[in-house]
Enzyme design. Structure first.
Site, PDB file in Angstrom:
ATOM      1  N   GLY A 121       0.835  -1.199   0.000  1.00 36.48           N
ATOM      2  CA  GLY A 121       0.000   0.000   0.000  1.00 36.48           C
ATOM      3  C   GLY A 121       0.867   1.245   0.000  1.00 36.48           C
ATOM      4  O   GLY A 121       2.029   1.224  -0.437  1.00 36.48           O
ATOM      5  N   SER A 122       0.326   2.323   0.524  1.00 37.07           N
ATOM      6  CA  SER A 122       1.019   3.608   0.453  1.00 37.07           C
ATOM      7  C   SER A 122       2.154   3.679   1.476  1.00 37.07           C
ATOM      8  O   SER A 122       2.148   2.954   2.476  1.00 37.07           O
ATOM      9  CB  SER A 122       0.028   4.733   0.717  1.00 37.07           C
ATOM     10  OG  SER A 122      -0.433   4.636   2.046  1.00 37.07           O
ATOM     11  N   THR A 172       2.715   6.076   3.487  1.00 38.13           N
ATOM     12  CA  THR A 172       2.207   6.616   4.756  1.00 38.13           C
ATOM     13  C   THR A 172       1.698   5.477   5.642  1.00 38.13           C
ATOM     14  O   THR A 172       2.045   5.385   6.830  1.00 38.13           O
ATOM     15  CB  THR A 172       1.056   7.618   4.476  1.00 38.13           C
ATOM     16  OG1 THR A 172       1.546   8.583   3.559  1.00 38.13           O
ATOM     17  CG2 THR A 172       0.581   8.290   5.737  1.00 38.13           C
ATOM     18  N   THR A 173       0.870   4.603   5.065  1.00 36.47           N
ATOM     19  CA  THR A 173       0.360   3.468   5.840  1.00 36.47           C
ATOM     20  C   THR A 173       1.513   2.532   6.213  1.00 36.47           C
ATOM     21  O   THR A 173       1.545   1.988   7.321  1.00 36.47           O
ATOM     22  CB  THR A 173      -0.712   2.697   5.039  1.00 36.47           C
ATOM     23  OG1 THR A 173      -1.674   3.620   4.566  1.00 36.47           O
ATOM     24  CG2 THR A 173      -1.400   1.663   5.900  1.00 36.47           C
ATOM     25  N   GLY A 174       2.456   2.356   5.290  1.00 37.44           N
ATOM     26  CA  GLY A 174       3.595   1.472   5.564  1.00 37.44           C
ATOM     27  C   GLY A 174       4.376   1.922   6.793  1.00 37.44           C
ATOM     28  O   GLY A 174       4.761   1.103   7.640  1.00 37.44           O
ATOM     29  N   GLU A 179       5.650  -3.339   0.878  1.00 39.26           N
ATOM     30  CA  GLU A 179       5.766  -3.014  -0.559  1.00 39.26           C
ATOM     31  C   GLU A 179       4.960  -1.747  -0.777  1.00 39.26           C
ATOM     32  O   GLU A 179       3.732  -1.776  -0.762  1.00 39.26           O
ATOM     33  CB  GLU A 179       5.234  -4.175  -1.414  1.00 39.26           C
ATOM     34  CG  GLU A 179       5.988  -5.479  -1.224  1.00 39.26           C
ATOM     35  CD  GLU A 179       7.437  -5.413  -1.648  1.00 39.26           C
ATOM     36  OE1 GLU A 179       7.808  -4.504  -2.420  1.00 39.26           O
ATOM     37  OE2 GLU A 179       8.220  -6.264  -1.190  1.00 39.26           O
ATOM     38  N   CYS A 212       1.853   0.390  -8.939  1.00 36.25           N
ATOM     39  CA  CYS A 212       3.008   0.891  -8.180  1.00 36.25           C
ATOM     40  C   CYS A 212       4.186   1.181  -9.093  1.00 36.25           C
ATOM     41  O   CYS A 212       4.880   2.183  -8.928  1.00 36.25           O
ATOM     42  CB  CYS A 212       3.393  -0.096  -7.078  1.00 36.25           C
ATOM     43  SG  CYS A 212       3.711  -1.770  -7.674  1.00 36.25           S
TER      44      CYS A 212
HETATM   45  P1  NAD Z   1      -3.401   2.327   1.391  1.00 38.23           P
HETATM   46  O1  NAD Z   1      -2.120   2.473   2.121  1.00 38.23           O
HETATM   47  O2  NAD Z   1      -4.391   3.416   1.466  1.00 38.23           O
HETATM   48  O3  NAD Z   1      -4.185   1.022   1.890  1.00 38.23           O
HETATM   49  C1  NAD Z   1      -3.608  -0.262   1.796  1.00 38.23           C
HETATM   50  C2  NAD Z   1      -4.214  -1.165   2.848  1.00 38.23           C
HETATM   51  O4  NAD Z   1      -3.798  -0.733   4.154  1.00 38.23           O
HETATM   52  C3  NAD Z   1      -5.742  -1.181   2.887  1.00 38.23           C
HETATM   53  O5  NAD Z   1      -6.165  -2.515   3.091  1.00 38.23           O
HETATM   54  C4  NAD Z   1      -6.050  -0.290   4.080  1.00 38.23           C
HETATM   55  O6  NAD Z   1      -7.317  -0.532   4.654  1.00 38.23           O
HETATM   56  C5  NAD Z   1      -4.929  -0.683   5.020  1.00 38.23           C
HETATM   57  N1  NAD Z   1      -4.637   0.281   6.087  1.00 38.23           N
HETATM   58  C6  NAD Z   1      -4.807   1.618   6.088  1.00 38.23           C
HETATM   59  N2  NAD Z   1      -4.344   2.154   7.240  1.00 38.23           N
HETATM   60  C7  NAD Z   1      -3.881   1.119   7.986  1.00 38.23           C
HETATM   61  C8  NAD Z   1      -3.261   1.020   9.258  1.00 38.23           C
HETATM   62  N3  NAD Z   1      -3.034   2.097  10.007  1.00 38.23           N
HETATM   63  N4  NAD Z   1      -2.873  -0.188   9.711  1.00 38.23           N
HETATM   64  C9  NAD Z   1      -3.070  -1.305   8.947  1.00 38.23           C
HETATM   65  N5  NAD Z   1      -3.645  -1.274   7.727  1.00 38.23           N
HETATM   66  C10 NAD Z   1      -4.059  -0.077   7.249  1.00 38.23           C
HETATM   67  O7  NAD Z   1      -3.000   2.016  -0.126  1.00 38.23           O
HETATM   68  P2  NAD Z   1      -3.917   1.926  -1.437  1.00 38.23           P
HETATM   69  O8  NAD Z   1      -4.382   3.292  -1.801  1.00 38.23           O
HETATM   70  O9  NAD Z   1      -4.912   0.837  -1.318  1.00 38.23           O
HETATM   71  O10 NAD Z   1      -2.833   1.445  -2.496  1.00 38.23           O
HETATM   72  C11 NAD Z   1      -2.122   2.329  -3.283  1.00 38.23           C
HETATM   73  C12 NAD Z   1      -0.679   2.419  -2.856  1.00 38.23           C
HETATM   74  O11 NAD Z   1      -0.098   1.115  -2.829  1.00 38.23           O
HETATM   75  C13 NAD Z   1       0.148   3.213  -3.822  1.00 38.23           C
HETATM   76  O12 NAD Z   1       1.048   4.027  -3.134  1.00 38.23           O
HETATM   77  C14 NAD Z   1       0.889   2.123  -4.604  1.00 38.23           C
HETATM   78  O13 NAD Z   1       2.074   2.559  -5.223  1.00 38.23           O
HETATM   79  C15 NAD Z   1       1.135   1.128  -3.530  1.00 38.23           C
HETATM   80  N6  NAD Z   1       1.406  -0.182  -4.095  1.00 38.23           N
HETATM   81  C16 NAD Z   1       2.656  -0.708  -3.955  1.00 38.23           C
HETATM   82  C17 NAD Z   1       2.954  -1.938  -4.542  1.00 38.23           C
HETATM   83  C18 NAD Z   1       4.329  -2.558  -4.427  1.00 38.23           C
HETATM   84  O14 NAD Z   1       4.467  -3.751  -4.719  1.00 38.23           O
HETATM   85  N7  NAD Z   1       5.339  -1.819  -4.020  1.00 38.23           N
HETATM   86  C19 NAD Z   1       1.967  -2.614  -5.250  1.00 38.23           C
HETATM   87  C20 NAD Z   1       0.700  -2.041  -5.357  1.00 38.23           C
HETATM   88  C21 NAD Z   1       0.423  -0.827  -4.766  1.00 38.23           C
END
Ligand code: NAD
Length: 470
Positions: free
Chosen positions: A218-219, A221-223, A240, A274
């Site tokens: 995910g993003s 920020t969340t990571g 990731e 991504c």
């Molecule tokens: P996001 O970070 O908004 O959400 C991802 C997941 O995290 C969701 O299931 C969400 O509910 C969960 N989440 C949110 N806050 C949380 C917390 N505090 N604790 C635990 N879980 C939480 O991301 P998104 O908008 O769904 O995805 C887009 C992002 O993902 C983009 O930045 C994209 O580049 C990245 N991405 C990276 C890869 C990679 O392999 N590097 C692949 C696909 C997407």
């Protein structure tokens, strides 16, 4: 339509429900449970209860069950693909490709194995190292590829002997919940559980004391929030995260010839990939020609509902994501950038944004430094290759990048790009058996193939002293 969670092999509804929108229509079409702390607790307990029996199966037994998962998914390709299109927006043919790849991923992962490694065998000692599972894994998936990005976690985690609690994105939960429901008749109870919900559910999962590893996509920020939460007891994390991939076109390259491939690499999944091309650096004297060629590509795109067969490009996944993309373009224009194509939300229902080409960006705009995650290509003119490399690296991300031109010259430039993968004369080619991971704020750890599998294990050394017991 109602989605159900899967806990200990049983479908679970909830007291609290969240609406799911079809982004092509901006209409609610389904509801899924919003898991409470008690439901997260039940899912993790089920995973913990199942862990020892699952880890105790032989590798061939787990490999066979992975193949059965692949077969089950392939058998439901059409209905799962339709859910992916309805919840995420991508064209149905792309959703079908995603589900097909996911089924295949189970089969390919089942070909991997973890063998003990011998380090010392002499008259003093016999020392071997084996790979053991972490235990219950929290697999937290994003919204852009709801099935494959769950499967790239579930398949290696299970093969290595871990049990899993999956949490799909609240924007795109239905396909992942459906998959877990389907696997309840394939896998032993509790081996794969799925809970739906947003950040609160994710936090409850990541901080649960019985979770031993968090695999997150995910993003950034969340990571970072997840890394902080998981640090309390040092549980293993693989992150990731986002990317801001630069595509660097070398002087003398035929820009009209490469434009279709660059455009496709930027627009894949409506830019919500991504490792999409997110910025293009081109020699100043070729910038106008490239922008025209990319604009011609944009003109040929059919925007529409992914369920319609003519559609090339679907909507963005949510209204928030479209607002973010739109704001980045507006800020770029405010800073002096010029929109040569697109740049608007068309007058129709749904979260559509027209394929957009922006030129004349001054250095340092947010469109250059941040991840737009949408159908927008900034075309940035450069005066020297070292300047272009410096600008390409001037971002907190480091997922991927590409260099386009003669292979020999491109190899030298590739060495200077700070990211996890550099492609030459292509971009975003991800493969099952090639490790993938980011540098900088794009992530920690690896996914895919054997290297990805190792993340789901810990090393355990057995050191046997030779000779009589003391
Ligand atoms: P996001 O970070 O908004 O959400 C991802 C997941 O995290 C969701 O299931 C969400 O509910 C969960 N989440 C949110 N806050 C949380 C917390 N505090 N604790 C635990 N879980 C939480 O991301 P998104 O908008 O769904 O995805 C887009 C992002 O993902 C983009 O930045 C994209 O580049 C990245 N991405 C990276 C890869 C990679 O392999 N590097 C692949 C696909 C997407």
């Amino acid at each position: 339509m109602l989605g159900h969670m899967t806990i200990a092999g049983k479908p679970v509804a909830a007291t609290d429900w969240t609406e799911v929108e079809n982004p092509a229509r901006a209409e609610v079409f389904a509801k899924v449970p919003s898991a409470s702390g008690a439901e997260v607790d039940a899912a993790v307990s089920a995973a913990a209860d199942a862990a020892s029996d699952w880890a105790g199966l032989s590798q061939p037994e787990r490999q066979n069950l992975l193949r059965a998962c692949g077969d089950a998914l392939a058998g439901h390709l059409d209905d799962v693909a339709e859910l992916v299109t309805q919840e995420q927006g991508k064209p149905l043919r792309d959703a079908r490709a995603e589900v097909g790849l996911s089924a295949d991923w189970f089969h390919r992962t089942a070909e991997l194995s973890l063998e003990p490694q011998e380090y010392v065998r002499d008259d003093t000692a016999h020392i071997t190292a084996v790979r053991v599972p972490h235990g219950p894994v929290a697999a937290i998936a994003p919204s852009n590829f709801p099935i494959i990005l769950a499967v790239v976690k579930i398949a290696p985690a299970l093969l290595a002997g871990n049990t899993v609690v999956l949490k799909p994105s609240p924007l795109t939960p239905l396909s992942g919940l459906r998959m877990a429901e389907m696997f309840a008749s394939v896998l032993p109870s509790g081996v794969l559980n799925a809970v739906s919900g947003g950040a609160d559910t994710g936090t409850a999962l990541v901080t649960h004391p019985d979770i031993r590893m968090v695999s997150f996509t995910g993003s950034d920020t969340t990571g970072r929030a997840i890394a902080r939460a998981a640090s309390s007891d040092l549980r293993h994390v693989v992150l990731e995260l986002g990317g801001n991939d630069a595509c660097l076109i070398l002087p003398g390259t035929d820009v009209s010839a490469v434009a279709p491939a660059v455009f496709a690499a930027a627009m894949r999944n409506c830019g919500q990939f991504c490792a999409a091309v997110k910025r293009v650096y081109v020699p100043r004297d070729q910038a106008a020609q490239l922008a025209d060629a990319l604009a011609a590509e944009a003109d040929s795109v059919v925007l529409g509902d992914g369920l319609e067969s003519m559609t090339d490009l679907g909507p963005l996944v949510s209204g928030d994501q479209r607002a973010k993309v739109s704001a980045l373009v507006a800020a770029a224009v405010h800073a002096g950038g010029r929109v040569v194509r697109g740049g608007q939300a068309p007058q129709r229902p749904g979260y559509f944004f027209t394929p957009t080409i922006v030129t004349d960006l001054p250095p340092g705009t947010a469109l250059e430094k941040e991840e737009q995650f949408g159908p927008v290509i900034p075309v940035i003119a450069y005066d020297s290759v070292p300047e272009a490399v410096a600008r390409a690296n001037d971002t907190r991300f480091g997922l991927g990048g590409s260099v386009w031109g003669s292979v020999e010259a491109a190899r030298a430039v590739a060495a200077g790009l700070e990211c996890g993968t550099v492609w030459i004369n292509t971009h975003g080619d991800l493969r099952y058996d090639v490790p993938f991971g980011g540098h900088g704020q794009s992530g920690v750890g690896l996914e895919y193939g054997y290297w990805g599998l190792l993340e789901y294990t810990r090393v355990k050394v057995l050191n046997v002293a030779e000779g009589p017991a003391a």
